[in-house]
Design a protein around this motif. Structure first.
Motif, short mmCIF file in Angstrom:
data_model
loop_
_atom_site.label_atom_id
_atom_site.label_comp_id
_atom_site.label_asym_id
_atom_site.label_seq_id
_atom_site.Cartn_x
_atom_site.Cartn_y
_atom_site.Cartn_z
N SER A 193 0.82 -1.21 0.00
CA SER A 193 0.00 0.00 0.00
C SER A 193 0.85 1.26 0.00
O SER A 193 0.39 2.34 -0.40
N TYR A 222 -2.56 -1.97 -12.59
CA TYR A 222 -3.42 -2.93 -11.88
C TYR A 222 -3.89 -4.01 -12.85
O TYR A 222 -4.03 -3.78 -14.05
N ALA A 259 -6.80 -7.46 -12.90
CA ALA A 259 -7.85 -8.20 -12.19
C ALA A 259 -7.31 -9.54 -11.73
O ALA A 259 -6.47 -10.16 -12.41
N GLN A 303 -12.78 -13.24 -8.80
CA GLN A 303 -13.18 -12.41 -9.93
C GLN A 303 -13.88 -11.13 -9.50
O GLN A 303 -13.82 -10.12 -10.18
N ASN A 304 -14.54 -11.16 -8.37
CA ASN A 304 -15.24 -9.97 -7.89
C ASN A 304 -14.38 -9.12 -6.96
O ASN A 304 -14.85 -8.10 -6.44
N ALA A 305 -13.14 -9.53 -6.77
CA ALA A 305 -12.25 -8.78 -5.89
C ALA A 305 -11.69 -7.55 -6.61
O ALA A 305 -11.77 -7.42 -7.83
N SER A 306 -11.12 -6.65 -5.84
CA SER A 306 -10.53 -5.44 -6.41
C SER A 306 -9.28 -5.79 -7.23
O SER A 306 -8.60 -6.78 -6.93
N PRO A 307 -8.98 -5.00 -8.25
CA PRO A 307 -7.77 -5.27 -9.04
C PRO A 307 -6.52 -5.22 -8.17
O PRO A 307 -6.44 -4.48 -7.19
N GLU A 308 -5.55 -6.02 -8.55
CA GLU A 308 -4.31 -6.10 -7.79
C GLU A 308 -3.25 -5.19 -8.41
O GLU A 308 -3.14 -5.08 -9.64
#
Length: 205
Positions: A101, A176, A178, A185-190
């Motif tokens: 982060s 970023y 996906a 698949q529904n998670a935030s992009p990495e």
């Protein structure tokens, strides 16, 4: 032969000598006349030579400016490449510390601070500068937009971006992707990386 006959004969001889001398003088003048190859330039020939010299010098100057502009572009790209390498190292250190982060802070940082030594044409930090406020051929960091700017010195083949300004603006962009796992698949992009790239596309040559 009498005295009068002798004078007449002497007069004829004098006339013959004068005629011979005159002919000899004419021959001497003709003999000393310079051939065309030994004469100097005529006015027309001189003008033609000057025109040729001016044209050749103009062509040489154009090519010199062309190569000078290409060299400037290469130098700018070398600095941008060095900044990208330094950015990658900064991002790697953040990952090693286990705090991904913290990479968001790189977006607002001055990329020149990551280099061991800034380039000689780095002019420093400015707040909302304009191209006219920056000396051409220099880098500056915009404290307002948090962008690194370069103002070309030789811009004969440079076409600016959408803003129409004669400069190139770089910024740090986060990359970023996906998640690839079906369960995420529904998670935030990495966050997968950071890039030092132009804000707007431009053309230079």
């Amino acid at each position: 032969m009498g005295i009068r006959g002798q004078k007449t004969e002497d007069g004829r001889q004098m006339l013959a000598c004068r005629a011979a001398a005159r002919i000899a003088g004419m021959r001497g003048t003709a003999a000393t006349k310079l051939p065309p190859s030994d004469r100097g330039f005529t006015l027309i020939e001189l003008v033609v030579v000057i025109i040729i010299v001016v044209v050749v010098m103009g062509l040489f100057l154009n090519r010199a400016l062309y190569y000078q502009e290409q060299a400037e572009k290469v130098a700018m790209e070398e600095v941008a490449g060095a900044v990208q390498s330094a950015l990658t190292m900064q991002y790697g250190r953040i990952l090693v510390r286990g705090n991904p982060s913290d990479a968001a802070a790189l977006v607002r940082d001055n990329p020149m601070n990551w280099l061991q030594k800034p380039p000689h044409n780095y002019a420093g930090e400015f707040y909302a500068p304009t191209p006219l406020a920056v000396d051409s051929g220099n880098w500056v960091f915009d404290l307002k937009s948090r962008e690194l700017l370069y103002v070309p010195r030789n811009a004969g083949h440079f076409k600016p971006g959408k803003d129409g300004e004669k400069w190139i603006r770089f910024h740090v962009a986060m990359s970023y992707e996906a998640p690839r796992a079906p369960s995420l698949q529904n998670a935030s992009p990495e966050l997968t990386g950071v890039l030092f790239e132009p804000v707007e596309p431009y053309m230079w040559f």
